[in-house]
Design an enzyme around this catalytic site. Structure first.
Site, PDB file in Angstrom:
ATOM      1  N   PRO A   9      -2.007  -1.540   3.649  1.00 59.09           N
ATOM      2  CG  PRO A   9      -1.102   0.051   5.084  1.00 59.09           C
ATOM      3  CD  PRO A   9      -1.191  -1.431   4.866  1.00 59.09           C
ATOM      4  CG  ASN A  10      -2.881   3.594   1.245  1.00 61.11           C
ATOM      5  OD1 ASN A  10      -4.010   4.067   1.374  1.00 61.11           O
ATOM      6  ND2 ASN A  10      -1.899   3.880   2.085  1.00 61.11           N
ATOM      7  NE  ARG A  17      -0.503   3.835  -2.922  1.00 61.51           N
ATOM      8  CZ  ARG A  17       0.240   3.068  -2.126  1.00 61.51           C
ATOM      9  NH1 ARG A  17       0.147   1.749  -2.213  1.00 61.51           N
ATOM     10  NH2 ARG A  17       1.062   3.604  -1.262  1.00 61.51           N
ATOM     11  CE1 TYR A  22       3.765   1.372  -4.713  1.00 64.26           C
ATOM     12  CE2 TYR A  22       2.462   3.377  -4.901  1.00 64.26           C
ATOM     13  CZ  TYR A  22       3.401   2.620  -4.241  1.00 64.26           C
ATOM     14  OH  TYR A  22       3.995   3.107  -3.092  1.00 64.26           O
ATOM     15  CG  ASN A  73       3.326  -4.702  -0.739  1.00 65.19           C
ATOM     16  OD1 ASN A  73       3.748  -3.945   0.133  1.00 65.19           O
ATOM     17  ND2 ASN A  73       3.232  -4.334  -2.006  1.00 65.19           N
ATOM     18  CB  ALA A  76       3.073   2.991   4.740  1.00 64.82           C
ATOM     19  CD  GLU A  97       9.187  -6.407   3.750  1.00 60.29           C
ATOM     20  OE1 GLU A  97       9.018  -6.776   4.926  1.00 60.29           O
ATOM     21  OE2 GLU A  97       9.882  -5.420   3.448  1.00 60.29           O
ATOM     22  CG  HIS A  99       8.384  -3.504  -0.708  1.00 56.97           C
ATOM     23  ND1 HIS A  99       7.365  -3.036   0.090  1.00 56.97           N
ATOM     24  CD2 HIS A  99       9.275  -4.098   0.105  1.00 56.97           C
ATOM     25  CE1 HIS A  99       7.650  -3.336   1.340  1.00 56.97           C
ATOM     26  NE2 HIS A  99       8.801  -3.982   1.380  1.00 56.97           N
ATOM     27  NE  ARG A 106       8.301   5.200  -4.159  1.00 53.99           N
ATOM     28  CZ  ARG A 106       7.092   4.845  -3.706  1.00 53.99           C
ATOM     29  NH1 ARG A 106       6.837   3.563  -3.470  1.00 53.99           N
ATOM     30  NH2 ARG A 106       6.156   5.752  -3.484  1.00 53.99           N
TER      31      ARG A 106
HETATM   32  C1  DQA Z   1       5.092  -0.500  -1.260  1.00 54.67           C
HETATM   33  C2  DQA Z   1       6.180   0.515  -0.873  1.00 54.67           C
HETATM   34  C3  DQA Z   1       5.810   1.230   0.416  1.00 54.67           C
HETATM   35  O1  DQA Z   1       6.824   2.171   0.747  1.00 54.67           O
HETATM   36  C4  DQA Z   1       4.504   1.963   0.250  1.00 54.67           C
HETATM   37  O2  DQA Z   1       4.131   2.587   1.461  1.00 54.67           O
HETATM   38  C5  DQA Z   1       3.415   1.098  -0.267  1.00 54.67           C
HETATM   39  C6  DQA Z   1       3.721   0.141  -1.334  1.00 54.67           C
HETATM   40  C7  DQA Z   1       5.379  -1.168  -2.636  1.00 54.67           C
HETATM   41  O3  DQA Z   1       4.723  -2.157  -2.930  1.00 54.67           O
HETATM   42  O4  DQA Z   1       6.222  -0.682  -3.405  1.00 54.67           O
HETATM   43  O5  DQA Z   1       2.264   1.233   0.099  1.00 54.67           O
HETATM   44  O6  DQA Z   1       5.067  -1.530  -0.289  1.00 54.67           O
END
Ligand code: DQA
Length: 145
Positions: A9-10, A17, A22, A73, A76, A97, A99, A106
């Site tokens: 998501p996102n 964003r 990011y 990735n 959240a 995984e 990020h 954070r």
């Molecule tokens: C993320 C870190 C997560 O905490 C966050 O909710 C994201 C992006 C990252 O790529 O740093 O959506 O996975």
């Protein structure tokens, strides 16, 4: 090798964003770059992004017949999706995984990953290079085998 690069998501909003967190690269540009990098490694990468937990789970379920490795990735979902954890445990495809941000620098809730225990490892804080590092790891591992 065939890679499935799965973003949760996102992450479709990359570029616009929170660019201070990011980066400036948009999602489509990132996919183009990752596909090109895969090609230089003699590999193929497919990119898939979804804001829906079930769609990510379906993609994980379908991975065994099509992919050698998953680079995920979970956004959240990382922090609370036991369903994605179970999906990763249910398939015999190795996953790293990734990020983009350093989740440990954070908010407290980002410090825990419920999905990482089902992964070979976790890369965080290296920006979008983390996806390339993950592909590179799998290629080296394959060459060593
Ligand atoms: C993320 C870190 C997560 O905490 C966050 O909710 C994201 C992006 C990252 O790529 O740093 O959506 O996975």
């Amino acid at each position: 090798m065939n890679f499935l690069i799965l973003n949760g998501p996102n992450l479709n909003l990359l570029g616009s964003r929170e660019p201070d967190v990011y980066g400036q690269t948009g999602y489509e540009a990132l996919c183009r770059e990752l596909k090109a990098r895969a090609k230089t490694m003699g590999c193929h990468a497919d990119c898939l992004q979804s804001n829906h937990e079930g769609a990510l789970i379906d993609a994980i379920h379908e991975a065994p017949s099509r992919y050698d490795a998953i680079i995920l990735n979970p956004g959240a979902f990382t922090h609370y999706s036991y369903a994605i954890l179970d999906a990763l445990k249910a398939v015999d495809v190795p996953c790293i995984e990734v990020h983009i941000s350093n989740v440990h620098r954070r908010e407290e809730f980002r410090h825990q990953s419920v999905t990482a225990p089902a992964c070979v490892g976790q890369i965080c804080g290296l920006g979008t290079y983390g996806y390339i590092a993950a592909m590179s790891y799998f290629v080296e591992r394959e060459n060593d085998a």
